[in-house]
Design an enzyme around this catalytic site. Sequence first.
Site, PDB file in Angstrom:
ATOM      1  N   HIS A   1      -3.501   4.256  -2.503  1.00 11.94           N
ATOM      2  CA  HIS A   1      -4.473   3.358  -1.870  1.00 11.94           C
ATOM      3  C   HIS A   1      -5.116   4.020  -0.646  1.00 11.94           C
ATOM      4  O   HIS A   1      -6.315   3.916  -0.428  1.00 11.94           O
ATOM      5  CB  HIS A   1      -3.772   2.083  -1.378  1.00 11.94           C
ATOM      6  CG  HIS A   1      -3.131   1.259  -2.449  1.00 11.94           C
ATOM      7  ND1 HIS A   1      -1.768   1.055  -2.507  1.00 11.94           N
ATOM      8  CD2 HIS A   1      -3.653   0.570  -3.492  1.00 11.94           C
ATOM      9  CE1 HIS A   1      -1.487   0.265  -3.530  1.00 11.94           C
ATOM     10  NE2 HIS A   1      -2.601  -0.038  -4.155  1.00 11.94           N
TER      11      HIS A   1
ATOM     12  N   LEU B   1       0.813  -1.215   0.000  1.00  7.39           N
ATOM     13  CA  LEU B   1       0.000   0.000   0.000  1.00  7.39           C
ATOM     14  C   LEU B   1       0.849   1.268   0.000  1.00  7.39           C
ATOM     15  O   LEU B   1       1.923   1.321   0.590  1.00  7.39           O
ATOM     16  CB  LEU B   1      -0.921  -0.009   1.226  1.00  7.39           C
ATOM     17  CG  LEU B   1      -1.874  -1.210   1.296  1.00  7.39           C
ATOM     18  CD1 LEU B   1      -2.704  -1.131   2.592  1.00  7.39           C
ATOM     19  CD2 LEU B   1      -2.787  -1.288   0.081  1.00  7.39           C
TER      20      LEU B   1
HETATM   21  P1  AMP Z   1      -3.685  -2.043  -6.997  1.00  9.11           P
HETATM   22  O1  AMP Z   1      -3.246  -2.399  -5.619  1.00  9.11           O
HETATM   23  O2  AMP Z   1      -2.576  -1.583  -7.875  1.00  9.11           O
HETATM   24  O3  AMP Z   1      -4.548  -3.107  -7.610  1.00  9.11           O
HETATM   25  O4  AMP Z   1      -4.627  -0.759  -6.839  1.00  9.11           O
HETATM   26  C1  AMP Z   1      -5.750  -0.783  -6.009  1.00  9.11           C
HETATM   27  C2  AMP Z   1      -6.566   0.475  -6.221  1.00  9.11           C
HETATM   28  O5  AMP Z   1      -5.798   1.630  -5.911  1.00  9.11           O
HETATM   29  C3  AMP Z   1      -7.042   0.630  -7.670  1.00  9.11           C
HETATM   30  O6  AMP Z   1      -8.368   1.140  -7.685  1.00  9.11           O
HETATM   31  C4  AMP Z   1      -6.066   1.632  -8.213  1.00  9.11           C
HETATM   32  O7  AMP Z   1      -6.567   2.378  -9.305  1.00  9.11           O
HETATM   33  C5  AMP Z   1      -5.837   2.517  -7.003  1.00  9.11           C
HETATM   34  N1  AMP Z   1      -4.570   3.238  -7.147  1.00  9.11           N
HETATM   35  C6  AMP Z   1      -3.357   2.705  -7.431  1.00  9.11           C
HETATM   36  N2  AMP Z   1      -2.422   3.683  -7.536  1.00  9.11           N
HETATM   37  C7  AMP Z   1      -3.065   4.854  -7.310  1.00  9.11           C
HETATM   38  C8  AMP Z   1      -2.654   6.227  -7.277  1.00  9.11           C
HETATM   39  N3  AMP Z   1      -1.394   6.587  -7.507  1.00  9.11           N
HETATM   40  N4  AMP Z   1      -3.592   7.166  -7.014  1.00  9.11           N
HETATM   41  C9  AMP Z   1      -4.881   6.811  -6.774  1.00  9.11           C
HETATM   42  N5  AMP Z   1      -5.329   5.542  -6.798  1.00  9.11           N
HETATM   43  C10 AMP Z   1      -4.436   4.575  -7.050  1.00  9.11           C
END
Ligand code: AMP
Length: 286
Positions: A37, A33
């Site tokens: 996140h 995270l």
């Molecule tokens: P992940 O753990 O990469 O599957 O991401 C989980 C959630 O966090 C997804 O909805 C992503 O789009 C969101 N997310 C990942 N990186 C970012 C970021 N830099 N800014 C905002 N949301 C993010």
Amino acid sequence: MRLVRTPREMSRLAQSWRRKGLSIGLVPTMGALHQGHLSLMRRARRENRRVVASVFVNKLQFGPNEDFARYPRPFARDRGLCASAGADALYRPGAASMYPRGFRTHAEVEGLSELLCGRFRPGHFRGVATIVLKLLLQVRPDRLYLGEKDFQQLMVLRRMIQDMDLGVRVVACRTIREPDGLALSSRNAYLSPEERAHAPRLFRALLAGAAAARRRGATPALVRRAMLREIRGIPGVRIDYLLAVDPGTLLEPAAMGGLRGVLRLVGAIRIGRTRLIDNIPVYCGE
Ligand code: AMP
């Protein structure tokens, strides 16, 4: 904060909340995270009586030669961060409870899943749609929090939710960035110091594309060229795509006009072994 390990336990807990009339926000993640996140979790905290954060590295969305095995899994740290962001439950199911022996059913969003990242990661969005559908059915939240950072994922999941009448409200959250513009991502940890120094050029390319798109006489080809110029020359770089697309269809428009003024600039590049994606909106023609 409660740690939940099985779909059965998750469904029961969420059901007990619903019976009390408590609204539920779900934030699905693959862990490792970061502030991106956490911004989703904090927003969910503000808008719901109960917040579920899930951490599950979903093998189904990784290709055979991708980074599933080496994807970072700093669980103790993630647990502390979820608690500090105000999650009521951290849902961390085991792979065997999510995909037990004999598992054969998948969710497939046609069309949108095959474009952009789908061309380079066949089966990726099928894996994403399948796990998010399962999480939605287990938790049955009122709101689902997703980052705009993964714009295509957001569009694919919106489509699935609408098509399958899932009745959950999607809350799209803005992309959180490093001070130099690089979008936060769990995969940024893979970058060597030299690669990290080049990584913000993806965001800079999108900004250059936005400036080109706002110019009089802009065309999709001119916007593409402006973005390419920023990326070419990075050592070890491979460009998957850099495009201006209609945010609804994810297709490149024939011309810049007639798009309700809004385009999405989207890019995916590989620096060494690390794949980076990013996107920004651009309002043209005003
Ligand atoms: P992940 O753990 O990469 O599957 O991401 C989980 C959630 O966090 C997804 O909805 C992503 O789009 C969101 N997310 C990942 N990186 C970012 C970021 N830099 N800014 C905002 N949301 C993010």
